[in-house]
Design a protein around this motif. Sequence first.
Motif, PDB file in Angstrom:
ATOM      1  N   GLY A  81     -57.684 -77.480 -12.284  1.00 47.56           N
ATOM      2  CA  GLY A  81     -58.986 -78.025 -11.933  1.00 47.56           C
ATOM      3  C   GLY A  81     -59.460 -79.160 -12.821  1.00 47.56           C
ATOM      4  N   GLN A  82     -58.566 -79.707 -13.661  1.00 52.45           N
ATOM      5  CA  GLN A  82     -58.950 -80.779 -14.564  1.00 52.45           C
ATOM      6  C   GLN A  82     -58.147 -82.045 -14.273  1.00 52.45           C
ATOM      7  OE1 GLN A  82     -61.513 -80.403 -16.802  1.00 52.45           O
ATOM      8  NE2 GLN A  82     -61.737 -78.405 -15.813  1.00 52.45           N
ATOM      9  N   ALA A  83     -58.612 -83.184 -14.802  1.00 53.20           N
ATOM     10  CA  ALA A  83     -57.904 -84.445 -14.592  1.00 53.20           C
ATOM     11  C   ALA A  83     -57.582 -85.146 -15.910  1.00 53.20           C
ATOM     12  CB  ALA A  83     -58.727 -85.376 -13.703  1.00 53.20           C
ATOM     13  N   GLN A  84     -57.747 -84.409 -17.015  1.00 52.94           N
ATOM     14  CA  GLN A  84     -57.396 -84.973 -18.314  1.00 52.94           C
ATOM     15  C   GLN A  84     -55.954 -84.596 -18.631  1.00 52.94           C
ATOM     16  OE1 GLN A  84     -60.071 -83.855 -21.430  1.00 52.94           O
ATOM     17  NE2 GLN A  84     -59.040 -85.068 -23.003  1.00 52.94           N
ATOM     18  N   GLU A 128     -61.703 -85.728  -4.611  1.00 53.49           N
ATOM     19  CA  GLU A 128     -62.060 -86.328  -5.901  1.00 53.49           C
ATOM     20  C   GLU A 128     -61.055 -85.957  -6.983  1.00 53.49           C
ATOM     21  OE1 GLU A 128     -65.712 -86.252  -3.435  1.00 53.49           O
ATOM     22  OE2 GLU A 128     -64.237 -84.724  -3.978  1.00 53.49           O
ATOM     23  N   LEU A 129     -60.625 -84.693  -7.001  1.00 49.86           N
ATOM     24  CA  LEU A 129     -59.675 -84.257  -8.026  1.00 49.86           C
ATOM     25  C   LEU A 129     -58.371 -85.040  -7.935  1.00 49.86           C
ATOM     26  CD1 LEU A 129     -58.857 -82.328 -10.302  1.00 49.86           C
ATOM     27  CD2 LEU A 129     -58.126 -80.694  -8.543  1.00 49.86           C
ATOM     28  N   ALA A 131     -57.786 -87.952  -6.514  1.00 53.38           N
ATOM     29  CA  ALA A 131     -57.978 -89.383  -6.777  1.00 53.38           C
ATOM     30  C   ALA A 131     -58.127 -89.656  -8.268  1.00 53.38           C
ATOM     31  CB  ALA A 131     -59.202 -89.889  -6.016  1.00 53.38           C
ATOM     32  N   VAL A 132     -58.892 -88.825  -8.970  1.00 54.56           N
ATOM     33  CA  VAL A 132     -59.094 -89.035 -10.400  1.00 54.56           C
ATOM     34  C   VAL A 132     -57.803 -88.773 -11.168  1.00 54.56           C
ATOM     35  CG1 VAL A 132     -60.371 -88.285 -12.446  1.00 54.56           C
ATOM     36  CG2 VAL A 132     -61.560 -88.564 -10.270  1.00 54.56           C
ATOM     37  N   ARG A 133     -57.032 -87.789 -10.753  1.00 58.61           N
ATOM     38  CA  ARG A 133     -55.741 -87.539 -11.406  1.00 58.61           C
ATOM     39  C   ARG A 133     -54.815 -88.745 -11.253  1.00 58.61           C
ATOM     40  NH1 ARG A 133     -54.165 -81.151 -10.251  1.00 58.61           N
ATOM     41  NH2 ARG A 133     -55.446 -80.323 -11.950  1.00 58.61           N
ATOM     42  N   ALA A 134     -54.751 -89.312 -10.054  1.00 59.13           N
ATOM     43  CA  ALA A 134     -53.909 -90.493  -9.837  1.00 59.13           C
ATOM     44  C   ALA A 134     -54.397 -91.658 -10.694  1.00 59.13           C
ATOM     45  CB  ALA A 134     -53.914 -90.876  -8.355  1.00 59.13           C
ATOM     46  N   THR A 135     -55.709 -91.839 -10.775  1.00 55.57           N
ATOM     47  CA  THR A 135     -56.267 -92.936 -11.562  1.00 55.57           C
ATOM     48  C   THR A 135     -56.009 -92.733 -13.050  1.00 55.57           C
ATOM     49  OG1 THR A 135     -57.999 -93.191  -9.896  1.00 55.57           O
ATOM     50  CG2 THR A 135     -58.367 -94.254 -12.004  1.00 55.57           C
ATOM     51  N   THR A 136     -56.032 -91.493 -13.504  1.00 53.62           N
ATOM     52  CA  THR A 136     -55.751 -91.196 -14.913  1.00 53.62           C
ATOM     53  C   THR A 136     -54.350 -91.651 -15.290  1.00 53.62           C
ATOM     54  OG1 THR A 136     -57.247 -89.285 -14.873  1.00 53.62           O
ATOM     55  CG2 THR A 136     -55.599 -89.344 -16.624  1.00 53.62           C
ATOM     56  N   VAL A 137     -53.372 -91.364 -14.435  1.00 50.28           N
ATOM     57  CA  VAL A 137     -51.994 -91.803 -14.692  1.00 50.28           C
ATOM     58  C   VAL A 137     -51.916 -93.324 -14.612  1.00 50.28           C
ATOM     59  CG1 VAL A 137     -49.605 -91.670 -13.892  1.00 50.28           C
ATOM     60  CG2 VAL A 137     -51.046 -89.620 -13.876  1.00 50.28           C
ATOM     61  N   ILE A 154     -53.893 -93.493  -5.348  1.00 48.89           N
ATOM     62  CA  ILE A 154     -54.327 -92.901  -4.070  1.00 48.89           C
ATOM     63  C   ILE A 154     -54.505 -91.397  -4.257  1.00 48.89           C
ATOM     64  CG2 ILE A 154     -53.760 -92.524  -1.636  1.00 48.89           C
ATOM     65  CD1 ILE A 154     -51.916 -94.927  -1.762  1.00 48.89           C
ATOM     66  N   GLY A 155     -55.600 -90.855  -3.735  1.00 44.65           N
ATOM     67  CA  GLY A 155     -55.803 -89.406  -3.719  1.00 44.65           C
ATOM     68  C   GLY A 155     -55.634 -88.867  -2.306  1.00 44.65           C
ATOM     69  N   TYR A 156     -54.691 -87.938  -2.129  1.00 42.18           N
ATOM     70  CA  TYR A 156     -54.413 -87.379  -0.801  1.00 42.18           C
ATOM     71  C   TYR A 156     -54.957 -85.955  -0.623  1.00 42.18           C
ATOM     72  CZ  TYR A 156     -51.266 -91.168   0.609  1.00 42.18           C
ATOM     73  OH  TYR A 156     -50.738 -92.383   0.974  1.00 42.18           O
ATOM     74  N   ALA A 157     -55.559 -85.387  -1.677  1.00 36.95           N
ATOM     75  CA  ALA A 157     -56.017 -83.994  -1.611  1.00 36.95           C
ATOM     76  C   ALA A 157     -54.860 -83.097  -1.142  1.00 36.95           C
ATOM     77  CB  ALA A 157     -57.253 -83.872  -0.729  1.00 36.95           C
TER      78      ALA A 157
END
Length: 201
Positions: A81-84, A128-129, A131-137, A154-157
């Motif tokens: 559940g995190q994106a860090q 959102e999860l 998309a933010v994970r992809a952006t973090t990388v 891109i976030g595909y959920a």
Amino acid sequence: TNSATQMPIIVAPPIAVAQKPSQPARQQDADKQVRRDKMRNVAKELLNVMAPLIEQGKVRVIETSRGVTIEINDSVLFSPGQAQLQPTVSRALKAIGEVLAPTEFPVTIEGHTDNVPIRTPQFPSNWELSAVRATTVLRLFADAGVGGDRLTAIGYADTRPVESNLLADGRARNRRVSILIDSMQPEKGKEVGLGSGAATP
């Protein structure tokens, strides 16, 4: 002249003559081969960089007609559940970025989740999860020197599962980040007007 004694007229079929490829076509083929060779070299470097995680079954490197995809299980990247990013994997991702930085290939980072809903103040849904994970990388790759004009996130959920979400193993496989390195030369688009493709009465 008596028509009965006339010689028959024989029409020979045209002989097909092999056309030599034009100079632009030959150059295009040569350019494609150069890009394929460069992509193979990049794939070898990525395999070396990711070898420990590949051996653990946490990373898969897939070669397609378009290029190379690195599929990373989210368990080594993020806490649930995190994106860090987890500190231990940041070094591996930075190494991938350093391999990609001197190349010209476009890079797309995709975030994928399972179908278990999330509803937190930071992530109202899996959209959102992911998309933010992809952006973090993506940000880590940019810091490693990959040009921003080559990067897409891109976030595909949960819309592109690779396994059924019915079992825990399938859900774990679906939670992933995919890094697509595209060997294809981007095409220049053509604007389509209102009258384009309209049927004539």
